[in-house]
Design a protein around this motif. Structure first.
Motif, PDB file in Angstrom:
ATOM      1  N   THR A   6       4.815  48.432  59.427  1.00 26.42           N
ATOM      2  CA  THR A   6       3.664  48.138  60.288  1.00 26.42           C
ATOM      3  C   THR A   6       3.222  46.690  60.126  1.00 26.42           C
ATOM      4  O   THR A   6       2.982  45.993  61.106  1.00 26.42           O
ATOM      5  N   LEU A   7       3.134  46.228  58.893  1.00 31.56           N
ATOM      6  CA  LEU A   7       2.728  44.849  58.653  1.00 31.56           C
ATOM      7  C   LEU A   7       3.838  43.872  59.036  1.00 31.56           C
ATOM      8  O   LEU A   7       3.569  42.811  59.604  1.00 31.56           O
ATOM      9  N   LEU A   8       5.086  44.223  58.758  1.00 35.15           N
ATOM     10  CA  LEU A   8       6.199  43.325  59.075  1.00 35.15           C
ATOM     11  C   LEU A   8       6.325  43.069  60.573  1.00 35.15           C
ATOM     12  O   LEU A   8       6.688  41.964  60.985  1.00 35.15           O
ATOM     13  N   VAL A   9       6.031  44.066  61.385  1.00 34.51           N
ATOM     14  CA  VAL A   9       6.076  43.883  62.839  1.00 34.51           C
ATOM     15  C   VAL A   9       5.037  42.854  63.256  1.00 34.51           C
ATOM     16  O   VAL A   9       5.328  41.915  64.006  1.00 34.51           O
ATOM     17  N   CYS A  10       3.822  42.996  62.751  1.00 38.96           N
ATOM     18  CA  CYS A  10       2.751  42.052  63.099  1.00 38.96           C
ATOM     19  C   CYS A  10       3.069  40.647  62.605  1.00 38.96           C
ATOM     20  O   CYS A  10       2.899  39.670  63.330  1.00 38.96           O
ATOM     21  N   VAL A  11       3.538  40.541  61.375  1.00 38.49           N
ATOM     22  CA  VAL A  11       3.866  39.228  60.812  1.00 38.49           C
ATOM     23  C   VAL A  11       5.048  38.610  61.564  1.00 38.49           C
ATOM     24  O   VAL A  11       5.069  37.398  61.808  1.00 38.49           O
ATOM     25  N   GLY A  12       6.020  39.418  61.961  1.00 38.45           N
ATOM     26  CA  GLY A  12       7.158  38.903  62.725  1.00 38.45           C
ATOM     27  C   GLY A  12       6.732  38.307  64.055  1.00 38.45           C
ATOM     28  O   GLY A  12       7.199  37.225  64.436  1.00 38.45           O
ATOM     29  N   VAL A  13       5.832  38.982  64.761  1.00 36.44           N
ATOM     30  CA  VAL A  13       5.330  38.456  66.032  1.00 36.44           C
ATOM     31  C   VAL A  13       4.509  37.193  65.777  1.00 36.44           C
ATOM     32  O   VAL A  13       4.616  36.204  66.516  1.00 36.44           O
ATOM     33  N   LEU A  14       3.715  37.186  64.712  1.00 38.38           N
ATOM     34  CA  LEU A  14       2.908  36.024  64.375  1.00 38.38           C
ATOM     35  C   LEU A  14       3.779  34.812  64.050  1.00 38.38           C
ATOM     36  O   LEU A  14       3.519  33.697  64.519  1.00 38.38           O
ATOM     37  N   VAL A  15       4.832  35.012  63.285  1.00 43.31           N
ATOM     38  CA  VAL A  15       5.744  33.917  62.936  1.00 43.31           C
ATOM     39  C   VAL A  15       6.438  33.385  64.191  1.00 43.31           C
ATOM     40  O   VAL A  15       6.648  32.173  64.328  1.00 43.31           O
ATOM     41  N   THR A  16       6.764  34.265  65.113  1.00 40.87           N
ATOM     42  CA  THR A  16       7.337  33.827  66.384  1.00 40.87           C
ATOM     43  C   THR A  16       6.369  32.911  67.123  1.00 40.87           C
ATOM     44  O   THR A  16       6.762  31.875  67.674  1.00 40.87           O
ATOM     45  N   GLY A  17       5.088  33.282  67.121  1.00 36.84           N
ATOM     46  CA  GLY A  17       4.074  32.431  67.748  1.00 36.84           C
ATOM     47  C   GLY A  17       3.969  31.076  67.077  1.00 36.84           C
ATOM     48  O   GLY A  17       3.876  30.041  67.742  1.00 36.84           O
ATOM     49  N   PHE A  18       3.989  31.061  65.733  1.00 33.28           N
ATOM     50  CA  PHE A  18       3.958  29.790  65.011  1.00 33.28           C
ATOM     51  C   PHE A  18       5.185  28.945  65.336  1.00 33.28           C
ATOM     52  O   PHE A  18       5.091  27.718  65.442  1.00 33.28           O
ATOM     53  N   GLY A  19       6.320  29.582  65.492  1.00 36.44           N
ATOM     54  CA  GLY A  19       7.536  28.860  65.845  1.00 36.44           C
ATOM     55  C   GLY A  19       7.424  28.202  67.209  1.00 36.44           C
ATOM     56  O   GLY A  19       7.852  27.057  67.397  1.00 36.44           O
TER      57      GLY A  19
END
Length: 85
Positions: A6-19
């Motif tokens: 659950t947390l990894l999905v949110c962090v993955g989308v967030l890292v994509t945004g930072f990228g």
């Protein structure tokens, strides 16, 4: 195992945004980061408390409302900032 995903999905989308922001697409990156908050709110709303993992901070209703407001705010602000030439 569900608690980790659950947390990894949110962090993955967030890292994509930072990228996206890092390569110069600040508006798209900000919208993606806002969507990461909305994904977290949806996950917190549909998952039981024991499966929410680190998305569980307070009561479910409080968590969902705060993450939804934060996500919508980031998306609205990202879209409301005028584009410069």
């Amino acid at each position: 195992m569900t608690r980790m995903w659950t947390l990894l999905v949110c962090v993955g989308v967030l890292v994509t945004g930072f990228g996206l922001v890092a390569v110069g697409l600040w508006r798209a990156g900000s919208v993606v980061m806002g969507c990461a908050m909305l994904v977290g709110a949806i996950e917190r709303a549909i998952l039981p408390d024991d499966a929410a993992g680190l998305l569980k901070v307070r009561r479910k209703s409080f968590d969902v409302v705060v993450m939804t407001l934060a996500g919508v705010s980031v998306v609205v602000f990202a879209l409301a900032v005028p584009q410069w030439s």
